[in-house]
Write an enzyme that holds these catalytic residues in place. Structure first.
Site, PDB file in Angstrom:
ATOM      1  N   TYR B  94       0.833  -1.211   0.000  1.00  0.00           N
ATOM      2  CA  TYR B  94       0.000   0.000   0.000  1.00  0.00           C
ATOM      3  C   TYR B  94       0.871   1.267   0.000  1.00  0.00           C
ATOM      4  O   TYR B  94       0.353   2.365   0.094  1.00  0.00           O
ATOM      5  CB  TYR B  94      -0.925   0.019   1.217  1.00  0.00           C
ATOM      6  CG  TYR B  94      -2.076  -0.955   1.154  1.00  0.00           C
ATOM      7  CD1 TYR B  94      -3.109  -0.794   0.225  1.00  0.00           C
ATOM      8  CD2 TYR B  94      -2.139  -2.050   2.017  1.00  0.00           C
ATOM      9  CE1 TYR B  94      -4.173  -1.685   0.170  1.00  0.00           C
ATOM     10  CE2 TYR B  94      -3.207  -2.945   1.962  1.00  0.00           C
ATOM     11  CZ  TYR B  94      -4.216  -2.753   1.035  1.00  0.00           C
ATOM     12  OH  TYR B  94      -5.278  -3.637   0.973  1.00  0.00           O
ATOM     13  N   TYR B 471     -11.776  -0.274  -1.091  1.00  0.00           N
ATOM     14  CA  TYR B 471     -11.808   0.187   0.307  1.00  0.00           C
ATOM     15  C   TYR B 471     -10.481   0.785   0.761  1.00  0.00           C
ATOM     16  O   TYR B 471     -10.422   1.481   1.764  1.00  0.00           O
ATOM     17  CB  TYR B 471     -12.262  -0.947   1.234  1.00  0.00           C
ATOM     18  CG  TYR B 471     -11.156  -1.730   1.916  1.00  0.00           C
ATOM     19  CD1 TYR B 471     -10.506  -2.767   1.268  1.00  0.00           C
ATOM     20  CD2 TYR B 471     -10.759  -1.427   3.222  1.00  0.00           C
ATOM     21  CE1 TYR B 471      -9.508  -3.485   1.892  1.00  0.00           C
ATOM     22  CE2 TYR B 471      -9.757  -2.139   3.855  1.00  0.00           C
ATOM     23  CZ  TYR B 471      -9.130  -3.167   3.181  1.00  0.00           C
ATOM     24  OH  TYR B 471      -8.121  -3.867   3.805  1.00  0.00           O
ATOM     25  N   ARG B 472      -9.410   0.536  -0.004  1.00  0.00           N
ATOM     26  CA  ARG B 472      -8.076   0.949   0.453  1.00  0.00           C
ATOM     27  C   ARG B 472      -7.148   0.796  -0.736  1.00  0.00           C
ATOM     28  O   ARG B 472      -7.300  -0.138  -1.523  1.00  0.00           O
ATOM     29  CB  ARG B 472      -7.663   0.007   1.574  1.00  0.00           C
ATOM     30  CG  ARG B 472      -6.387   0.288   2.299  1.00  0.00           C
ATOM     31  CD  ARG B 472      -6.237  -0.766   3.382  1.00  0.00           C
ATOM     32  NE  ARG B 472      -5.013  -0.687   4.108  1.00  0.00           N
ATOM     33  CZ  ARG B 472      -4.545  -1.674   4.889  1.00  0.00           C
ATOM     34  NH1 ARG B 472      -5.239  -2.790   5.015  1.00  0.00           N
ATOM     35  NH2 ARG B 472      -3.426  -1.535   5.546  1.00  0.00           N
TER      36      ARG B 472
END
Lengths: 108, 514
Positions: B94, B471-472
């Protein structure tokens, strides 16, 4: 003049907030130095071994890998291995870890 | 003349940055302000298919106290220096520890690592951002507190503050982790310190037991956001149950995902199966014991025929469900009967328990995740393609069989177009599923880097066109995902940002907010 006053009051407010926070901290929490690594073996067991003893990363123990090489790889990472910052493993602890990994099997 | 810094914040002159660095050193001491290329190297490695130069920081600040952070934000406001806050910095796939934008200063809170309180009776913890799950796990064991952690797969090296603030998920009954967050302390951009919920009231002892406080609930705006710097974080822990029964269920056909989801949903909603169940594709589990190169070589995604050989050789289903029962032995016996009846009805499921698969490496790590034990075995995924490239594609799906099949088929089709494999799983929430796909590629191969970037971009485009939200996401695609949620939400985010951080010093770009 008005802007100056506003700035002054904002400064006062922040200072007051800081003081208040100090009061909270002292009141509720005993001073605590936080976490520090004990030795190289602990770092190996609680970070390295989860990959290097689990068929995820290559075996690194008992290969007498050079200390300088270990330190460089820990700090820069390699391929999928993440890098570890000095805030996670401080320089002194990294030296202990590198010695632990590079020493001969009989010394573990 | 060459700069003395490896990068500079956008719009900040070297002279102003020099002045800010001097002040940071006054606050933290020389050793806790890092600016050399060697010191900053560990912050620059990412797994994203973009040049690491795009996410190179200008400096790192190692703060250890709230008071230091208050002083740091004052300097940032004065010189308009943006700071990107990290805790353990292990948001792998991420963005890792690197900032969203080149030149931002990383505020590294890893050394702020005190466990402030763990209450055995009320089963909660209050910790600082640098506390890892391993540290908390050891503390709980040492003090014989009988409490379990819910963690994402990078357990030992990640931590509850960063993971929950990014709304990560775990695998126990407390797997939807933000549901179990209770009370934060936040340094705001103006230097004020906010304690959310009951923490705002002096002398309150209910900060970690009652989430809502009084008035608008604020904790949510400090997750996946850049509205403040969380310096203390409370959350609930699960009392260790008297008994725990992990199990796996295998299915042989990809379209069986419909039956799996339709069977699990009522069991999950009613609480018969209380944990965040995982439905993992064969290619998500295979890397634990299989090597891709033993089955396929050359470019292109792995053919279904090879996947079937892997399944046979490594005793995997095409879908592998991992779930667990928790409670007294009597409760588990009753619920096990219900689970068995539900799954055996169609004759397609193969149910496996510890008696059959205790030695299986994939089952072992999944069982550990479901009871809060440390493991990093999921990192085997990174060996599948090799080369250190990984992005999590994470769309949300209804917990409805037909929807999961559609999402799986669409993902697989787009990945195949770019020569990439479907390494996917569904994590079952209360009524949703986090569809989690590791987009794996070789970051040392420029062709794969290009393909991975285009593939991820297309995945986001195609999914959002069908109403499937993410969502992310990693820091290279935050703006794109923010766009998919529409202009009204984006404007509200911006309005809040202007109100709380008018100089835009806190993590500009996080979730597309500036």
């Amino acid at each position: 003049m008005k802007r100056l006053k506003l700035k002054a009051s904002a400064f006062f407010f922040i200072s007051a907030a800081m003081l208040m926070n100090n009061a909270w901290s002292e009141q509720e929490y005993k001073p605590d130095a936080g976490f520090v690594w004990k030795d190289g073996a602990e770092i190996y067991a609680k970070v390295c071994a989860y990959c290097h003893e689990a068929n995820v990363g290559p075996k690194i123990l008992n290969r007498e890998l050079p200390v300088a090489y270990i330190r460089a790889i820990v700090r820069s990472g390699i391929l999928a291995m993440p890098a570890f910052r000095s805030s996670e493993i401080d320089d002194e602890s990294l030296a202990k870890l590198a010695n632990f990994i590079s020493q001969k099997a009989s010394q573990h | 003349m060459a700069s003395k810094y490896i990068a500079l914040p956008k719009g900040v002159s070297e002279k102003d940055f020099d002045a800010a660095i001097v002040k940071f050193r006054e606050i933290l001491g020389n050793d806790s302000v890092l600016t050399s290329a060697e010191q900053l190297a560990p912050y620059t490695k990412t797994m994203m298919p973009v040049s690491d130069a795009e996410h190179t920081l200008s400096a790192a600040l190692l703060a250890t106290t709230v008071e230091q952070i208050q002083k740091i934000v004052a300097v940032c406001n004065q010189y308009k220096v943006p700071i990107w806050t990290i805790s353990t910095g292990k948001n792998l796939g991420y963005g890792s520890a690197a900032p969203a934008e080149r030149g931002q200063v990383v505020l590294d809170l890893k050394r702020m690592n005190r466990i402030l309180e763990v209450d055995k009776d009320l089963a909660f913890a209050l910790v600082e951002p640098g506390v890892t799950y391993q540290q908390l796990y050891d503390y709980i064991k040492e003090h014989k507190l009988g409490l379990w952690l819910s963690m994402p797969a990078p357990t030992a090296i990640a931590g509850p503050v960063g993971n929950t603030l990014d709304r990560g998920v775990g695998y126990t009954p407390y797997g939807e982790q933000f549901l179990f967050a209770c009370g934060m302390e936040v340094v705001l951009a103006n230097g004020e310190v906010l304690r959310t919920g009951m923490g705002s009231m002096p002398n309150s002892n209910t900060w970690q037991v009652f989430k809502w406080g009084y008035g608008p609930y604020l904790d949510g705006i400090f997750t996946q956001s850049n509205y403040g710097i969380v310096t203390k974080f409370g959350f609930w822990l699960m009392p260790a149950p008297p008994a725990f029964k992990p199990f796996a269920i295998q299915y042989q056909h990809e379209e069986d995902i419909v039956e799996i989801v339709e069977t699990i949903r009522p069991l999950r909603i009613s609480g018969v199966i209380p944990n965040a169940v995982v439905i993992a594709h064969a290619l998500y589990e295979a890397p634990v014991t299989a090597k891709r190169s033993d089955y396929v070589s050359g470019p292109g995604s792995i053919p279904d025929e090879a996947v079937h050989r892997i399944m046979k050789d490594h005793k995997l289903g095409i879908w592998n469900v991992y779930a667990a029962l928790y409670g007294t032995q009597e409760q588990i016996d009753v619920n096990w009967k219900i689970v068995m009846e539900a799954f055996l009805r169609s004759g397609k499921a193969k149910i496996l328990t510890e008696e059959e698969v205790a030695e299986d490496a994939a089952f072992t790590y999944r069982a550990k995740l479901m009871c809060g034990e440390m493991t990093l075995t999921e990192f085997s995924l990174y060996n599948w393609r090799g080369g250190g490239g990984s992005m999590w594609f994470a769309p949300v799906s209804q917990a409805r069989g037909s929807e999961t099949l559609k999402q799986m088929a669409l993902t697989k089709q787009i990945l195949a177009k770019y020569g990439l494999d479907y390494s996917g799983e569904f994590i079952v929430g209360m009524r949703d599923m986090h569809h989690i796909v590791d987009v794996l590629y070789d970051k040392t191969d420029p062709e794969q880097v290009k393909a991975a970037y285009q593939c991820f971009d297309e995945l986001l485009t195609e999914f959002s066109a069908r109403g499937y939200g993410t969502y992310r996401v990693n820091t290279a695609f935050m703006d794109k995902v923010a766009e998919t949620y529409g202009p009204v939400q984006r404007n509200i985010h911006k309005t809040l940002k202007k109100a709380l951080d008018p100089n835009g010093i806190l993590a500009p770009g996080k979730s597309g907010i500036r």
